[in-house]
Every structure is written in structure tokens, then in C-alpha cells.
Write a protein that holds these residues in place. Structure first.
Motif, PDB file in Angstrom:
ATOM      1  N   VAL A 146       0.845  -1.202   0.000  1.00  0.00           N
ATOM      2  CA  VAL A 146       0.000   0.000   0.000  1.00  0.00           C
ATOM      3  C   VAL A 146       0.879   1.249   0.000  1.00  0.00           C
ATOM      4  CG1 VAL A 146      -1.630   1.349   1.389  1.00  0.00           C
ATOM      5  CG2 VAL A 146      -1.995  -1.108   1.052  1.00  0.00           C
ATOM      6  N   VAL A 147       1.886   1.269   0.850  1.00  0.00           N
ATOM      7  CA  VAL A 147       2.783   2.427   0.932  1.00  0.00           C
ATOM      8  C   VAL A 147       3.519   2.628  -0.389  1.00  0.00           C
ATOM      9  CG1 VAL A 147       4.796   3.408   2.102  1.00  0.00           C
ATOM     10  CG2 VAL A 147       3.015   2.270   3.425  1.00  0.00           C
ATOM     11  N   ALA A 148       3.928   1.530  -1.020  1.00  0.00           N
ATOM     12  CA  ALA A 148       4.651   1.630  -2.296  1.00  0.00           C
ATOM     13  C   ALA A 148       3.803   2.303  -3.372  1.00  0.00           C
ATOM     14  CB  ALA A 148       5.098   0.245  -2.752  1.00  0.00           C
ATOM     15  N   GLU A 149       2.507   2.051  -3.378  1.00  0.00           N
ATOM     16  CA  GLU A 149       1.607   2.701  -4.345  1.00  0.00           C
ATOM     17  C   GLU A 149       1.217   4.101  -3.886  1.00  0.00           C
ATOM     18  OE1 GLU A 149       0.102   1.873  -7.323  1.00  0.00           O
ATOM     19  OE2 GLU A 149       1.281   0.036  -7.460  1.00  0.00           O
ATOM     20  N   LEU A 150       1.044   4.233  -2.587  1.00  0.00           N
ATOM     21  CA  LEU A 150       0.537   5.473  -2.013  1.00  0.00           C
ATOM     22  C   LEU A 150       1.509   6.634  -2.152  1.00  0.00           C
ATOM     23  CD1 LEU A 150      -2.052   6.185  -0.595  1.00  0.00           C
ATOM     24  CD2 LEU A 150      -0.954   5.670   1.573  1.00  0.00           C
ATOM     25  N   GLY A 151       2.779   6.395  -1.860  1.00  0.00           N
ATOM     26  CA  GLY A 151       3.767   7.473  -1.905  1.00  0.00           C
ATOM     27  C   GLY A 151       3.765   8.217  -3.227  1.00  0.00           C
ATOM     28  N   PRO A 152       4.011   7.527  -4.347  1.00  0.00           N
ATOM     29  CA  PRO A 152       3.993   8.209  -5.641  1.00  0.00           C
ATOM     30  C   PRO A 152       2.616   8.791  -5.987  1.00  0.00           C
ATOM     31  CG  PRO A 152       5.062   6.062  -5.829  1.00  0.00           C
ATOM     32  CD  PRO A 152       4.457   6.140  -4.460  1.00  0.00           C
ATOM     33  N   GLY A 153       1.563   8.083  -5.599  1.00  0.00           N
ATOM     34  CA  GLY A 153       0.214   8.580  -5.885  1.00  0.00           C
ATOM     35  C   GLY A 153      -0.074   9.896  -5.180  1.00  0.00           C
ATOM     36  N   LEU A 154       0.303   9.986  -3.908  1.00  0.00           N
ATOM     37  CA  LEU A 154       0.083  11.228  -3.154  1.00  0.00           C
ATOM     38  C   LEU A 154       0.955  12.360  -3.698  1.00  0.00           C
ATOM     39  CD1 LEU A 154      -0.203   9.898   0.512  1.00  0.00           C
ATOM     40  CD2 LEU A 154      -2.053  10.656  -0.998  1.00  0.00           C
ATOM     41  N   GLU A 155       2.185  12.039  -4.094  1.00  0.00           N
ATOM     42  CA  GLU A 155       3.072  13.046  -4.697  1.00  0.00           C
ATOM     43  C   GLU A 155       2.420  13.646  -5.943  1.00  0.00           C
ATOM     44  OE1 GLU A 155       5.962  14.546  -4.177  1.00  0.00           O
ATOM     45  OE2 GLU A 155       6.743  13.438  -2.463  1.00  0.00           O
TER      46      GLU A 155
END
Length: 192
Positions: free
Chosen positions: A138-147
């Protein structure tokens, strides 16, 4: 790459125990979202889950709802709401097209609710003295998505200005900082 429903299932598995761990006596506690206490943040999260479930099936939404749904068996209803969210995003076509009036690809919209579910679970855990460790995928997808979403989210006043984090910050701490949160936030002790 995992589907949105798979990611949401992982996020829900981490969020549900946090919500179940909230005592009714903690509902008035402050949160990292300055404008929300725990009750208001739970109400907001219910609204988000309901609307993003509707977006998954290309339905209509109403993010303006302000009902207090933290009554009765609200913890059980949260379990049910997250299960329905996961199910909706698992339906054929959920990650296709541009749902609602947001004008964004469905996967981006799915990442938005993934962010809400994960970040608000952290908010609630911090506010109520619970541990919270998000799923690594989840974090791996979330980081770039939030950026990617950050500039527009700041214009819409959904995110604050990025919070400065040290070079050794974890991926999740960096993701929280992108939203304007202090990853080291803790409740202010109350005077006796």
C-alpha cells in the motif's frame, strides 16, 4: 501491480482494528487533522468510503454530507463499509474510465480512497494511542500517488504544505509529510 481492490483490502485490514480500538470516551480527542476531532474524522471517513464506493461503480456522489453516523454499532458498520468498498473496486470495469466529475482515471480515483483510508487510519491510531503499521505494498503505491495528487490537493485545501522530514524518514513518513502531516504528531496532553 496489485489492483485497487487488493490494495484496499490490505488497507482495510489495517484500518479496521484501529477503528475497533477506539473507545467512545476518545471521540472528542484531537487528531492530526486540526479541524477534526476523532468523531468528526470518523464521520468524514464514512462519507469518503461511501462516496468512493459509488465512484467505483460509476454512481453519483455527495461529499457534502455531514451526518453523525458514529452511533449504535458504528464499529461494525465500518467493517461492513470497508468490505463493500473493497467489493465495489473488485467489480469488472472499476479501474476503467473516469468516474464521477473528477475527470481523473479510475485508478487515480482508487488511489485517492486508498490514501484516505490509510492516512486517516494513522490519524485515528495516533489520536487514540494505538499502533499503526501500513501494508508495504500500500505504501509503495501510495507514496507516488500522493506526490502526483499533491499540487491539486493543496489548491483544493485538502493537503497542507509539505512537512519537512529528515533524510532517513520512512516511505510512509514521507507520504504523510506530503499531505502536510507531521509524522511525529502526538496528542497534546490535557491538564489535570
Amino acid at each position: 501491480m496489485k489492483t485497487i481492490s487488493e490494495l484496499l483490502e490490505e488497507a482495510a485490514a489495517r484500518a479496521v482494528p484501529v477503528v475497533r480500538g477506539i473507545d467512545d470516551g476518545q471521540l472528542a480527542e484531537g487528531t492530526p487533522c486540526g479541524e477534526y476531532d476523532v468523531r468528526a474524522l470518523l464521520n468524514h471517513l464514512f462519507t469518503v468510503i461511501e462516496n468512493f464506493r459509488a465512484l467505483a461503480v460509476k454512481g453519483s456522489t455527495d461529499f457534502s454530507r455531514t451526518d453523525d453516523v458514529v452511533t449504535g454499532d458504528w464499529r461494525g458498520r465500518f467493517d461492513d463499509a470497508t468490505a463493500l468498498l473493497v467489493k465495489a473496486w473488485a467489480e469488472p470495469g472499476a479501474e476503467e474510465g473516469t468516474p464521477g466529475s473528477m475527470g481523473m482515471p479510475a485508478r487515480t480515483v482508487g488511489l485517492m480512497v486508498l490514501g484516505d483510508l490509510t492516512v486517516h487510519a494513522w490519524d485515528l491510531a495516533r489520536s487514540t494511542g494505538q499502533d499503526f503499521e501500513p501494508d508495504a505494498a500500500v505504501v509503495a503505491e501510495l507514496g507516488p500517488g500522493l506526490e502526483e495528487l499533491a499540487p491539486q490537493a493543496r489548491q483544493m485545501k485538502v493537503f497542507g504544505e509539505p512537512f519537512p522530514v529528515p533524510p532517513g524518514a520512512t516511505a510512509f513518513e514521507r507520504a504523510l509529510a506530503v499531505t502536510g502531516r507531521d509524522p511525529g504528531w502526538s496528542p497534546t496532553p490535557r491538564c489535570p
